[in-house]
Structures are given as structure tokens and as C-alpha cells.
Design an enzyme around this catalytic site. Structure first.
Site, PDB file in Angstrom:
ATOM      1  N   HIS A   1      -4.968  38.038 -36.719  1.00 17.28           N
ATOM      2  CA  HIS A   1      -6.367  37.612 -36.852  1.00 17.28           C
ATOM      3  C   HIS A   1      -6.687  37.273 -38.318  1.00 17.28           C
ATOM      4  O   HIS A   1      -7.485  37.954 -38.966  1.00 17.28           O
ATOM      5  CB  HIS A   1      -7.244  38.777 -36.371  1.00 17.28           C
TER       6      HIS A   1
ATOM      7  N   GLU B   1      -6.343  31.983 -36.299  1.00  8.75           N
ATOM      8  CA  GLU B   1      -5.544  33.086 -35.773  1.00  8.75           C
ATOM      9  C   GLU B   1      -4.423  32.554 -34.885  1.00  8.75           C
ATOM     10  O   GLU B   1      -4.676  31.717 -34.001  1.00  8.75           O
ATOM     11  CB  GLU B   1      -6.454  34.019 -34.967  1.00  8.75           C
TER      12      GLU B   1
HETATM   13  O1  TA6 Z   1     -11.121  36.067 -32.960  1.00  5.59           O
HETATM   14  C1  TA6 Z   1     -12.496  35.886 -32.821  1.00  5.59           C
HETATM   15  C2  TA6 Z   1     -13.108  37.165 -32.270  1.00  5.59           C
HETATM   16  O2  TA6 Z   1     -12.555  37.493 -31.020  1.00  5.59           O
HETATM   17  C3  TA6 Z   1     -14.614  36.982 -32.212  1.00  5.59           C
HETATM   18  O3  TA6 Z   1     -15.076  36.909 -30.863  1.00  5.59           O
HETATM   19  C4  TA6 Z   1     -15.164  38.205 -32.964  1.00  5.59           C
HETATM   20  O4  TA6 Z   1     -15.336  39.297 -32.108  1.00  5.59           O
HETATM   21  C5  TA6 Z   1     -14.017  38.414 -33.971  1.00  5.59           C
HETATM   22  O5  TA6 Z   1     -12.851  38.272 -33.172  1.00  5.59           O
HETATM   23  C6  TA6 Z   1     -14.082  39.683 -34.791  1.00  5.59           C
HETATM   24  O6  TA6 Z   1     -13.882  40.799 -33.983  1.00  5.59           O
HETATM   25  P1  TA6 Z   1     -13.996  42.258 -34.694  1.00  5.59           P
HETATM   26  O7  TA6 Z   1     -13.752  43.225 -33.577  1.00  5.59           O
HETATM   27  O8  TA6 Z   1     -12.942  42.328 -35.772  1.00  5.59           O
HETATM   28  O9  TA6 Z   1     -15.386  42.311 -35.293  1.00  5.59           O
END
Ligand code: TA6
Length: 296
Positions: free
Chosen positions: A165, A268
């Protein structure tokens, strides 16, 4: 939590530090500097010499046990996004789990090579078989390579979704273009999960949360303000997720500050939604990504 006493000897230029209660590794070489949280084996920052951070950490990141600091490369595994069980943590257990540092050395190019293994916990054993091993390795130099490998030592297939991520540092979100996903189908999580096909380059002008499907292509982020192009090559990944929370969502997160969302974009590399991975008994699944930052 990784206990400090279990660390192997660290190579020149790499030292142990803390941010609040979390133990960190900090490294600096002729090629780059970096920091990494031992909790979650989460790279927090990678900055090639003479540049601003390519892997970016929010200035308002929180360093708390059981919480993934906002930024860097949180490891989403063995599921991506929310779980059907509402009490299961979003993005799985790896990014807040305890990892063991198995290897820390300089490679033949003088790059720092680190390899970690996720340790089973009472929580994780309730969520997936303990004979499923997860390792992550980092090669940090003028480029950054990350490899996430799942080993299935059980006698049945193991299904997973996952993502690196990655938060990329940018000049400003309004002056950016993302190449490599043209004509690719995506699920738009900001538009009730509807399916679309990407027309042309991606530019971001509001909350963006898209899972591009069945794509192995190289992506690049062109940043006229920082006068650089960040190139992302990947293997073993069928999904590319593009995310920026924009202002309202950023405020609700509480660890991006007021304008942090303008200095980051998440590109990501993973296997998410339709792109579930099934690891056969005895098999290994490898997700590999390389980041290169080039002058414009
Ligand atoms: O990758 C995008 C995502 O899935 C968004 O929907 C948002 O939730 C982001 O990840 C961040 O997630 P987190 O749990 O790290 O706040």
C-alpha cells in the site's frame, strides 16, 4: 512487537532507533536514506540522495502499538480492504503484526538488503493456518525493490488478497499524471463499486479510490513540480490500486494533517477484489515491485 535483543547484527549505515514506543531501523548510504518500523516490517520512508522522499510518511503519522503509521508501504495481507467479518482489521493482520528480522546485509552493489518473516500470533492463528508463512524483503539503493512471498506449507489451497500500500511523495496532487492504466477496467470505490474503463492518463481532482483489475503493466507518476517521474514495475500482481482521500476524507483520518493529502498519492501493487490469489499446497506466491525515480 519485535524485541530488540532478537535483531541480527546490522550492516554499516543501519542503526536502531525509536519513534515513541515503536522500534525503527534507520539507514543512510551514498544512494539513499530510509526508515522502517519493525512493527509490521513497514518501510516508512525511502529517499534517494538529493531528492525529496519517494516513499512518503505523513508528518502527522501516529506511532502506536497495533496501528500502521500513515504512509510508507503498509503490507496488506492476507486480505485487502475490509473483511466480511466487521471485527476483523481492515487490510489484514500483517501491517500491525510482529515480524522477525532474518537477514540484514549490504549486497554486492552496496545496497541494503533486509528480510523479515511474519510471526504467528494468537490473533493470526484464528484467521489463517500457521503453516502459511509470509516474508518480505527490501533492497534499498538508488532504486527500491520490495518482494512479498507467501509460502503455503499446508495440504490445501490458500486464497488471499494483498497489496503493498505504497504512499508516494509528490509536489502537489493537482499537478500530476499517472500513466500505464489507460483502457484498463477498474472498480470505483468512490462510486458504489461501479465498473469503468480508464480513458487516457489519470489525473486526480477529488477523492479517488480505484482498483484497476488484471493489469501487469508498468505505471509511472509524472510530477512537474518535483521535476521527476516515479516508475513502478511489478511482477505477481494483477491489481493496481490508486488512492487519494482528498480533503474531507483526509480530515476524518486524523493522521494526514490539513494538507498532507496534497503531497501524496497511493499507487498500490497487489491482488485485490476479482484478482484473488490461490496458493496451491506446497507452493509459493511472489509479489515483487521496483520503484525508480528519474529526473524529468
Ligand atoms: O487502498 C485504498 C484503501 O483501501 C482506501 O479505501 C482507504 O481505506 C485506504 O486504503 C487507507 O486504509 P487505512 O486502513 O490504512 O486507513
Amino acid at each position: 512487537m519485535t524485541t530488540i535483543s532478537t535483531l541480527p547484527p546490522l550492516p554499516n549505515g543501519v542503526s536502531l532507533d525509536h519513534e515513541g514506543p515503536l522500534p525503527l531501523l534507520r539507514g543512510s548510504s551514498g544512494a539513499c536514506s530510509f526508515s522502517l518500523s519493525l512493527q509490521g516490517a513497514q518501510l516508512l520512508n525511502w529517499t534517494p540522495k538529493g531528492q525529496s522522499p519517494v516513499v512518503w510518511l505523513s508528518p502527522d503519522a501516529k506511532f502506536l502499538p497495533g496501528k500502521s503509521p500513515r504512509g510508507g508501504i503498509p503490507i496488506c495481507w492476507p486480505w485487502f480492504g475490509p473483511h466480511q467479518q466487521p471485527n476483523y482489521p481492515a487490510h489484514g493482520v500483517a501491517r500491525t503484526g510482529e515480524w522477525s528480522l532474518l537477514e540484514a546485509r549490504l549486497d554486492e552493489h552496496g545496497d541494503v538488503f533486509l528480510r523479515f518473516k511474519l510471526l504467528p500470533s494468537a490473533e493470526s492463528q484464528a484467521l489463517y493456518p500457521e503453516e502459511i508463512d509470509l516474508e518480505v524483503s527490501y533492497r534499498l539503493g538508488t532504486q527500491l525493490e520490495v518482494e512479498l512471498t507467501t509460502h503455503n506449507h499446508t495440504s490445501t489451497a490458500f486464497e488471499l488478497t494483498e497489496a503493498l500500500h505504497t504512499y508516494l511523495g509528490i509536489g502537489d496532487i493537482s499537478d500530476l499524471s499517472i500513466e500505464g492504466l489507460e483502457a484498463t477496467d477498474f472498480i470505483d470505490k468512490v462510486d458504489q463499486g461501479t465498473r469503468h474503463r480508464q480513458k487516457g492518463l489519470i489525473q486526480i481532482a477529488g477523492e479517488t479510490d480505484r482498483v484497476y483489475l488484471s493489469t501487469q503493466t508498468r505505471c509511472s507518476v509524472t510530477d512537474p513540480i518535483l521535476q521527476r517521474r516515479i516508475v513502478i514495475d511489478k511482477e505477481g500482481s494483477a491489481s493496481t490500486i490508486v488512492w487519494n482521500p482528498w480533503s474531507e476524507k483526509a480530515k476524518s483520518l486524523g493522521d494526514l494533517g490539513d494538507s498532507g493529502y496534497r503531497q501524496m498519492v497511493c499507487i498500490e501493487s497487489g491482488n485485490a477484489l476479482d484478482n484473488v490469489v490461490s496458493v496451491a499446497p506446497g507452493d509459493t506466491h511472489r509479489l515483487w515491485v521496483r520503484y525508480t525515480s528519474l529526473p524529468l
